[in-house]
Enzyme design. Structure first.
Site, mmCIF file in Angstrom:
data_model
loop_
_atom_site.group_PDB
_atom_site.id
_atom_site.type_symbol
_atom_site.label_atom_id
_atom_site.label_comp_id
_atom_site.label_asym_id
_atom_site.label_seq_id
_atom_site.Cartn_x
_atom_site.Cartn_y
_atom_site.Cartn_z
ATOM 1 N N ILE A 1 3.975 7.778 -1.638
ATOM 2 C CA ILE A 1 2.564 8.042 -1.359
ATOM 3 C C ILE A 1 1.943 6.820 -0.698
ATOM 4 O O ILE A 1 2.168 5.686 -1.114
ATOM 5 C CB ILE A 1 1.841 8.463 -2.650
ATOM 6 C CG1 ILE A 1 2.307 9.872 -2.986
ATOM 7 C CG2 ILE A 1 0.333 8.401 -2.463
ATOM 8 C CD1 ILE A 1 1.721 10.457 -4.206
ATOM 9 N N ILE A 2 1.185 7.085 0.354
ATOM 10 C CA ILE A 2 0.679 6.012 1.196
ATOM 11 C C ILE A 2 -0.822 5.858 0.987
ATOM 12 O O ILE A 2 -1.557 6.842 0.954
ATOM 13 C CB ILE A 2 0.929 6.320 2.690
ATOM 14 C CG1 ILE A 2 2.413 6.599 2.932
ATOM 15 C CG2 ILE A 2 0.456 5.178 3.565
ATOM 16 C CD1 ILE A 2 2.666 7.384 4.183
ATOM 17 N N CYS A 3 -1.218 4.608 0.849
ATOM 18 C CA CYS A 3 -2.639 4.327 0.678
ATOM 19 C C CYS A 3 -3.156 3.786 1.999
ATOM 20 O O CYS A 3 -3.131 2.592 2.241
ATOM 21 C CB CYS A 3 -2.820 3.313 -0.440
ATOM 22 S SG CYS A 3 -4.524 3.008 -0.823
ATOM 23 N N LEU A 4 -3.556 4.689 2.884
ATOM 24 C CA LEU A 4 -4.021 4.274 4.212
ATOM 25 C C LEU A 4 -5.343 4.975 4.479
ATOM 26 O O LEU A 4 -5.446 6.197 4.326
ATOM 27 C CB LEU A 4 -2.976 4.665 5.268
ATOM 28 C CG LEU A 4 -3.326 4.345 6.720
ATOM 29 C CD1 LEU A 4 -3.470 2.851 6.928
ATOM 30 C CD2 LEU A 4 -2.272 4.901 7.655
ATOM 31 N N HIS B 1 0.814 -1.215 0.000
ATOM 32 C CA HIS B 1 0.000 0.000 0.000
ATOM 33 C C HIS B 1 0.845 1.261 0.000
ATOM 34 O O HIS B 1 0.337 2.345 0.260
ATOM 35 C CB HIS B 1 -0.950 0.013 1.208
ATOM 36 C CG HIS B 1 -2.016 -1.028 1.111
ATOM 37 N ND1 HIS B 1 -2.363 -1.833 2.156
ATOM 38 C CD2 HIS B 1 -2.776 -1.426 0.067
ATOM 39 C CE1 HIS B 1 -3.298 -2.676 1.771
ATOM 40 N NE2 HIS B 1 -3.564 -2.452 0.513
#
Lengths: 152, 381
Positions: free
Chosen positions: A89-92, A83
């Site tokens: 870039i973080i997908c949280l 992620h």
């Protein structure tokens, strides 16, 4: 306003006490902070590595979430995670408007990220990472580089 | 709002009573981290400042603590917490000073007057606390050794005695207690605050701007509310939301501010918005010009290169059409532009790129690479 006061308090708290594995690197103003993060368990993917996080706050913080990315530089890499894109870039979900809550704070976000890494055993990037990263570097300074490269 | 107060629950960590940090955290709002101001309890039993929870719910109809769906109409005032906050704030500085000083003198084995004073005060304090505890749920909570002494506590003053003596004591104790003001009052809302609701104006309702087609309607909404009605639709809508939240939160306050002060605060908010908007706009303009200046040379280079390659392309296809094609494709493949590439093999090299549009090459390609940029770049070119 709300953001200023809240961030001042958070900063003071972080100076006094910070969760294990976290270090405050830079917080010169109330718009952008840099923190270093270590994963505490012995996950072979991340042991011995320190990751650098950049927080960017809008005036609507904490009603709106901060922008958080991993930073890559000479000493820091972007952690491998399904992620986390290779540009940091973080997908949280909690960093998204939908799941963010004003009761969250910088430290709690860091802890969430820590546990996100701790729980991961996949040494991979999100699907479509390459395309996404390419799409996302389509900014002025990056385009020049891209074109330069392409033209030569 | 003007004075920035950075006192925090962590102030206690370095004192002799670090546990007070937890107490203080519980008296602070999770949204603003300040002491709870006009605390409101949600239907999921979490407490926030009135203004904070109203703002949060305006942004999203969920409790910030547990993410349960919540609406403003379900909020209720939390008097007990308001009283606790007021009481704690009143003594905080003093307690902090004492707790810090105690730490210092303990290290230096030096005792000073304030500490002695505090010690003298201590027994009285603990006694008072015990009396209060009767009304709370702590009644059953007693350390073990106290319970095993064969005595029982008086249910009123918690003085310990033989079981047989309790009834005789109770009559005396009750009479004694009625003479004193009941300690309970300290934790109940003061009478003034109970009688206030009649004086308060009704809470404002949030307007349903979605149904208002024209800007005039929005403007009228603001005029009716008696607040400034200038600016774009978006600014007006946000101002109205802010005003309703401020107004209703003020209604929740024990001592509401006069309307004039609220309006001034709204004005402050407005300036902040304006200032913020201007700050965002300005760098964009300068950035664009800077960008042009900085990259003019590079652009010229690109233009020249494009011109050259185009001339080559125009000249070459006649002799070696195979070489020209892959070259073009390589350049175009990553671009994925829609402009003139649907059939590059057929007419790409020759037909679609006449000499009359030499600049179109690099410009269009740049835009093709950066859809996000085309919007701000276009006007300057």
């Amino acid at each position: 306003m709300l953001a200023t006061r809240r961030l001042q308090k958070e900063l003071q708290k972080m100076h006094a006490q910070l969760a294990p594995g976290l270090t405050l690197v830079k917080a010169e103003d109330l718009t952008e902070w840099v923190l270093d993060m270590r994963v505490l368990d012995d996950n072979p993917l991340y042991t011995g590595k320190t990751f650098r996080l950049k927080f960017m706050f809008s005036q609507k913080y904490p009603i709106e979430p901060p922008e958080v990315i991993f930073v890559q530089d000479a000493e820091h890499t972007i952690p491998m995670h399904p992620h986390i894109y290779s540009n940091g870039i973080i997908c949280l979900n909690i960093l998204d408007k939908e799941a963010w809550s004003p009761a969250q704070n910088v430290e709690s976000v860091c802890i969430s990220l820590q546990s996100m890494l701790t729980g991961n055993d996949k040494n991979e990037r999100p699907p479509g990472d390459e395309e996404f990263v390419r799409g996302n570097t389509r900014r002025p300074r990056d385009i020049n580089f891209y074109f330069h490269d392409n033209a030569v | 709002m003007s004075t920035i107060n950075v006192e925090d629950s962590t102030d206690w960590l370095s004192t002799t009573v670090p546990g007070l940090s937890r107490l203080e955290t519980s008296l602070r709002c999770q949204v603003c981290r300040d002491f709870l101001t006009s605390p409101m309890i949600t239907s999921c039993a979490h407490t926030f400042c009135s203004l904070c929870i109203r703002k949060s719910l305006s942004a999203e109809g969920k409790c910030p603590a547990c993410r349960e769906p919540e609406s403003v109409s379900k909020l209720r005032r939390n008097w007990a917490v308001e009283e606790s906050v007021a009481a704690w704030r009143a003594v905080r500085e003093k307690v902090l000073a004492v707790a810090r000083q105690e730490g210092k003198s303990e290290k230096g084995k030096k005792r000073d007057a304030t500490e002695a004073e505090m010690e003298a005060e201590l027994p009285r304090r603990t006694q008072r606390r015990k009396v209060v505890a009767i009304d709370s749920d702590d009644e059953e909570y007693r350390p073990e050794e106290e319970r095993n002494d064969g005595l029982v506590p008086c249910p009123i003053c918690s003085k310990r005695m033989k079981e047989a003596d309790v009834f005789g004591h109770l009559d005396k104790c009750q009479a004694e207690r009625q003479q004193r003001p009941p300690p309970k009052t300290a934790f109940n809302p003061p009478p003034s605050s109970q009688s206030t609701p009649t004086k308060r104006p009704q809470n404002l309702a949030h307007a349903n701007f979605g149904l208002m087609k024209s800007e005039v309607h929005v403007r009228n909404q603001l005029k009716n509310a008696g607040i400034p009605a200038w600016g774009s639709r978006d600014v007006m809508m946000r101002r109205h939301v802010e005003w309703v939240n401020m107004f209703n939160a003020n209604n929740d306050a024990e001592h509401p501010k006069p309307r004039g002060q609220l309006l001034r605060e709204l004005d402050e908010w407005d300036k902040f918005q304006g200032g913020w908007a201007a700050r965002v706009k300005k760098p964009k303009e300068t950035d664009g010009q800077e960008y042009i200046r900085q990259h003019k040379e590079h652009y010229e280079e690109l233009k020249a290169a494009a011109l050259a390659s185009m001339r080559k392309a125009v000249a070459k296809p006649v002799e070696e059409p195979k070489e020209g094609e892959p070259g073009q494709q390589q350049q175009n493949a990553p671009n994925q532009q829609q402009q003139n590439e649907p059939k590059p093999e057929a007419s790409g090299p020759t037909g679609a790129l006449p000499e009359s549009t030499p600049a179109a090459g690099p410009v269009a390609r740049a835009d093709g690479h950066s859809p996000s940029r085309s919007s701000w770049k276009a006007p300057e070119w």
